[in-house]
Design a protein around this motif. Structure first.
Motif, PDB file in Angstrom:
ATOM      1  N   ARG A 180      24.094  50.256  42.366  1.00  0.00           N
ATOM      2  CA  ARG A 180      23.645  49.286  41.364  1.00  0.00           C
ATOM      3  C   ARG A 180      22.137  49.344  41.130  1.00  0.00           C
ATOM      4  O   ARG A 180      21.655  48.937  40.074  1.00  0.00           O
ATOM      5  N   TYR A 181      21.372  49.818  42.102  1.00  0.00           N
ATOM      6  CA  TYR A 181      19.925  49.846  41.938  1.00  0.00           C
ATOM      7  C   TYR A 181      19.443  50.958  40.999  1.00  0.00           C
ATOM      8  O   TYR A 181      18.367  50.854  40.419  1.00  0.00           O
ATOM      9  N   LEU A 182      20.215  52.008  40.866  1.00  0.00           N
ATOM     10  CA  LEU A 182      19.744  53.160  40.114  1.00  0.00           C
ATOM     11  C   LEU A 182      19.371  52.843  38.662  1.00  0.00           C
ATOM     12  O   LEU A 182      18.342  53.327  38.167  1.00  0.00           O
ATOM     13  N   PRO A 183      20.151  52.063  37.923  1.00  0.00           N
ATOM     14  CA  PRO A 183      19.758  51.777  36.527  1.00  0.00           C
ATOM     15  C   PRO A 183      18.456  50.998  36.394  1.00  0.00           C
ATOM     16  O   PRO A 183      17.856  50.964  35.314  1.00  0.00           O
ATOM     17  N   PHE A 184      18.017  50.361  37.501  1.00  0.00           N
ATOM     18  CA  PHE A 184      16.783  49.582  37.425  1.00  0.00           C
ATOM     19  C   PHE A 184      15.537  50.458  37.586  1.00  0.00           C
ATOM     20  O   PHE A 184      14.444  50.032  37.217  1.00  0.00           O
ATOM     21  N   LEU A 185      15.692  51.642  38.139  1.00  0.00           N
ATOM     22  CA  LEU A 185      14.525  52.495  38.371  1.00  0.00           C
ATOM     23  C   LEU A 185      13.790  52.872  37.077  1.00  0.00           C
ATOM     24  O   LEU A 185      12.553  52.829  37.037  1.00  0.00           O
ATOM     25  N   PRO A 186      14.492  53.258  35.983  1.00  0.00           N
ATOM     26  CA  PRO A 186      13.757  53.528  34.732  1.00  0.00           C
ATOM     27  C   PRO A 186      12.984  52.323  34.220  1.00  0.00           C
ATOM     28  O   PRO A 186      11.892  52.478  33.639  1.00  0.00           O
ATOM     29  N   VAL A 187      13.524  51.125  34.436  1.00  0.00           N
ATOM     30  CA  VAL A 187      12.831  49.912  34.000  1.00  0.00           C
ATOM     31  C   VAL A 187      11.549  49.725  34.795  1.00  0.00           C
ATOM     32  O   VAL A 187      10.495  49.379  34.242  1.00  0.00           O
ATOM     33  N   VAL A 188      11.626  49.966  36.106  1.00  0.00           N
ATOM     34  CA  VAL A 188      10.440  49.844  36.952  1.00  0.00           C
ATOM     35  C   VAL A 188       9.378  50.857  36.511  1.00  0.00           C
ATOM     36  O   VAL A 188       8.188  50.521  36.383  1.00  0.00           O
ATOM     37  N   PHE A 189       9.794  52.086  36.285  1.00  0.00           N
ATOM     38  CA  PHE A 189       8.851  53.134  35.876  1.00  0.00           C
ATOM     39  C   PHE A 189       8.230  52.803  34.521  1.00  0.00           C
ATOM     40  O   PHE A 189       7.016  52.947  34.320  1.00  0.00           O
ATOM     41  N   PHE A 190       9.052  52.332  33.582  1.00  0.00           N
ATOM     42  CA  PHE A 190       8.550  51.965  32.253  1.00  0.00           C
ATOM     43  C   PHE A 190       7.523  50.843  32.355  1.00  0.00           C
ATOM     44  O   PHE A 190       6.456  50.899  31.719  1.00  0.00           O
ATOM     45  N   ALA A 191       7.820  49.830  33.157  1.00  0.00           N
ATOM     46  CA  ALA A 191       6.900  48.705  33.302  1.00  0.00           C
ATOM     47  C   ALA A 191       5.581  49.149  33.918  1.00  0.00           C
ATOM     48  O   ALA A 191       4.500  48.716  33.499  1.00  0.00           O
ATOM     49  N   ALA A 192       5.645  50.049  34.907  1.00  0.00           N
ATOM     50  CA  ALA A 192       4.423  50.511  35.555  1.00  0.00           C
ATOM     51  C   ALA A 192       3.575  51.345  34.597  1.00  0.00           C
ATOM     52  O   ALA A 192       2.344  51.229  34.572  1.00  0.00           O
ATOM     53  N   VAL A 193       4.225  52.198  33.794  1.00  0.00           N
ATOM     54  CA  VAL A 193       3.490  53.069  32.877  1.00  0.00           C
ATOM     55  C   VAL A 193       2.870  52.279  31.740  1.00  0.00           C
ATOM     56  O   VAL A 193       1.692  52.457  31.394  1.00  0.00           O
ATOM     57  N   VAL A 194       3.648  51.406  31.134  1.00  0.00           N
ATOM     58  CA  VAL A 194       3.200  50.716  29.924  1.00  0.00           C
ATOM     59  C   VAL A 194       2.329  49.510  30.237  1.00  0.00           C
ATOM     60  O   VAL A 194       1.323  49.260  29.553  1.00  0.00           O
ATOM     61  N   PHE A 195       2.669  48.760  31.285  1.00  0.00           N
ATOM     62  CA  PHE A 195       1.996  47.481  31.541  1.00  0.00           C
ATOM     63  C   PHE A 195       1.113  47.483  32.787  1.00  0.00           C
ATOM     64  O   PHE A 195       0.355  46.540  32.986  1.00  0.00           O
ATOM     65  N   GLY A 196       1.233  48.476  33.656  1.00  0.00           N
ATOM     66  CA  GLY A 196       0.348  48.540  34.817  1.00  0.00           C
ATOM     67  C   GLY A 196       1.030  48.214  36.128  1.00  0.00           C
ATOM     68  O   GLY A 196       2.194  47.812  36.199  1.00  0.00           O
ATOM     69  N   ARG A 197       0.264  48.399  37.209  1.00  0.00           N
ATOM     70  CA  ARG A 197       0.809  48.258  38.556  1.00  0.00           C
ATOM     71  C   ARG A 197       1.324  46.856  38.877  1.00  0.00           C
ATOM     72  O   ARG A 197       2.422  46.729  39.431  1.00  0.00           O
ATOM     73  N   PRO A 198       0.588  45.771  38.567  1.00  0.00           N
ATOM     74  CA  PRO A 198       1.117  44.437  38.923  1.00  0.00           C
ATOM     75  C   PRO A 198       2.485  44.152  38.316  1.00  0.00           C
ATOM     76  O   PRO A 198       3.372  43.615  38.989  1.00  0.00           O
ATOM     77  N   ILE A 199       2.670  44.522  37.068  1.00  0.00           N
ATOM     78  CA  ILE A 199       3.956  44.259  36.421  1.00  0.00           C
ATOM     79  C   ILE A 199       5.017  45.218  36.946  1.00  0.00           C
ATOM     80  O   ILE A 199       6.206  44.874  37.028  1.00  0.00           O
ATOM     81  N   GLY A 200       4.596  46.436  37.325  1.00  0.00           N
ATOM     82  CA  GLY A 200       5.537  47.350  37.961  1.00  0.00           C
ATOM     83  C   GLY A 200       6.046  46.793  39.276  1.00  0.00           C
ATOM     84  O   GLY A 200       7.242  46.886  39.588  1.00  0.00           O
ATOM     85  N   LEU A 201       5.154  46.205  40.077  1.00  0.00           N
ATOM     86  CA  LEU A 201       5.571  45.585  41.340  1.00  0.00           C
ATOM     87  C   LEU A 201       6.457  44.364  41.092  1.00  0.00           C
ATOM     88  O   LEU A 201       7.448  44.136  41.803  1.00  0.00           O
ATOM     89  N   PHE A 202       6.108  43.586  40.083  1.00  0.00           N
ATOM     90  CA  PHE A 202       6.935  42.416  39.725  1.00  0.00           C
ATOM     91  C   PHE A 202       8.340  42.857  39.333  1.00  0.00           C
ATOM     92  O   PHE A 202       9.341  42.266  39.757  1.00  0.00           O
ATOM     93  N   THR A 203       8.431  43.907  38.531  1.00  0.00           N
ATOM     94  CA  THR A 203       9.734  44.407  38.104  1.00  0.00           C
ATOM     95  C   THR A 203      10.531  44.937  39.290  1.00  0.00           C
ATOM     96  O   THR A 203      11.752  44.769  39.355  1.00  0.00           O
ATOM     97  N   THR A 204       9.846  45.571  40.228  1.00  0.00           N
ATOM     98  CA  THR A 204      10.524  46.078  41.427  1.00  0.00           C
ATOM     99  C   THR A 204      11.142  44.939  42.233  1.00  0.00           C
ATOM    100  O   THR A 204      12.323  45.001  42.628  1.00  0.00           O
ATOM    101  N   LEU A 205      10.352  43.909  42.472  1.00  0.00           N
ATOM    102  CA  LEU A 205      10.858  42.779  43.261  1.00  0.00           C
ATOM    103  C   LEU A 205      11.966  42.029  42.528  1.00  0.00           C
ATOM    104  O   LEU A 205      12.977  41.635  43.132  1.00  0.00           O
TER     105      LEU A 205
END
Length: 331
Positions: free
Chosen positions: A43-68
């Motif tokens: 179930r976690y695999l589909p969330f990885l592209p979202v995490v990567f997208f958030a980190a690339v477009v919005f930066g590290r803090p939002i990437g960490l937020f999306t991960t959690l």
């Protein structure tokens, strides 16, 4: 693809609030998708592209937020809390792996973005310095050309005056190449067609005096290294100068045609006139020897082509190029 990555990483980021809202919506959308279509793998695999997208477009803090946020919703951690049961060892392992991957991706993307931004800034600064250097070099060369031109005007000896005028023309060839290099926007490249047109116009104004002589240029657009463009310009300069000197005596008028076109083994630079032709002594002149030297340096050869009237010289240069539609102009 490389340019797209650089453009995305170096662009100005949207406001943080927009990033948090977009990431929240994307995580909820993935969760809803998994509810309707259970994933074949974890179930976690589909969330990885979202995490990567958030980190690339919005930066590290939002990437960490999306991960959690994905970690909480991705494998039902909230359900564990509501059901008052502890996750199994396998579930804890997948959760830890997902968080580790998400955090690592966010940190690495941020580091990559910092490096790309520094690289872009350094490239812009280097480009500005090179532009300024080319501009100053061109101005210095034009100043030298003007001084030589004034000196030529004061000479009463026709041979000395002709020598100074030839020097003026050669300096202008190099100065014009510097100007074309500055305006080209391509690192170290000059567009030869427009360069030759500018040279043709300048030579016509410099050499023809009051004689009705036209200099026409027909050339295919072709970008070459600056050093090659200077050699081509000097060759054209010497051949046109010889045409003015020998083909149109006693105030006679006519036309000098400069042609640059693609050939099977490179390009052909041709200078032809409709004057009285060149005398045999032209083979031993300084300008002719310079043409031979420059062509040899580029691996090419010089050919005098018999014509019914006038004189024509072809210079074959082994420079690979495309052959788009040619354009012409007169000076």
């Amino acid at each position: 693809m490389d340019n797209l990555i650089v453009a995305v990483l170096s662009r100005k980021r949207p406001p943080a609030l927009v990033g948090y809202l977009v990431s929240l919506v994307l995580v909820l959308a993935v969760q809803a998708f998994e509810y309707v279509f259970p994933p074949a793998l974890h179930r976690y695999l589909p969330f990885l592209p979202v995490v990567f997208f958030a980190a690339v477009v919005f930066g590290r803090p939002i990437g960490l937020f999306t991960t959690l946020l994905s970690a909480v919703l991705g494998d039902g951690v909230a359900a564990f809390v509501l059901e008052h049961r502890a996750p199994g060892p396998e579930e804890v392992l997948f959760l830890a792996l997902f968080v580790a991957v998400g955090v690592t991706a966010s940190v690495l993307v941020e580091s990559l973005r910092s490096a790309v931004c520094k690289l872009v800034d350094a490239e812009a600064e280097t480009s500005l310095l090179l532009d300024e250097l080319a501009h100053r070099t061109r101005n210095d060369l034009m100043m030298i050309s003007s001084v030589l031109g004034l000196q030529a005007m004061r000479q009463t000896d026709p041979h000395a005056r002709a020598a100074l005028e030839s020097a003026v023309a050669r300096v202008r060839v190099i100065a014009e190449a510097q100007e074309r290099l500055r305006k080209s926007g391509k690192q170290g490249e000059v567009e030869v067609a427009s360069y030759l047109r500018a040279l043709g116009h300048g030579l016509a104004e410099l050499l023809r005096d009051v004689r009705p002589i036209n200099v026409r240029v027909k050339a295919s657009p072709l970008a070459v290294e600056a050093s090659v463009a200077v050699s081509i310009g000097l060759i054209a300069n010497e051949l046109v100068t010889n045409a003015f000197k020998y083909a149109f005596p006693s105030g006679q008028g006519g036309t000098v045609q400069i042609t640059l076109e693609a050939a099977e083994d490179g390009i052909v630079l041709s200078v032809a006139d409709d004057g009285v032709g060149a005398p045999p002594a032209i083979k031993d002149g300084l300008g002719t020897r310079l043409v031979q030297l420059l062509a040899s340096h580029l691996g090419g050869k010089v050919e005098r082509v018999p014509v019914s009237s006038g004189h024509r010289v072809n210079v074959l240069l082994p420079i690979k190029s495309s052959a788009p539609a040619a354009t012409s102009t007169g000076a």
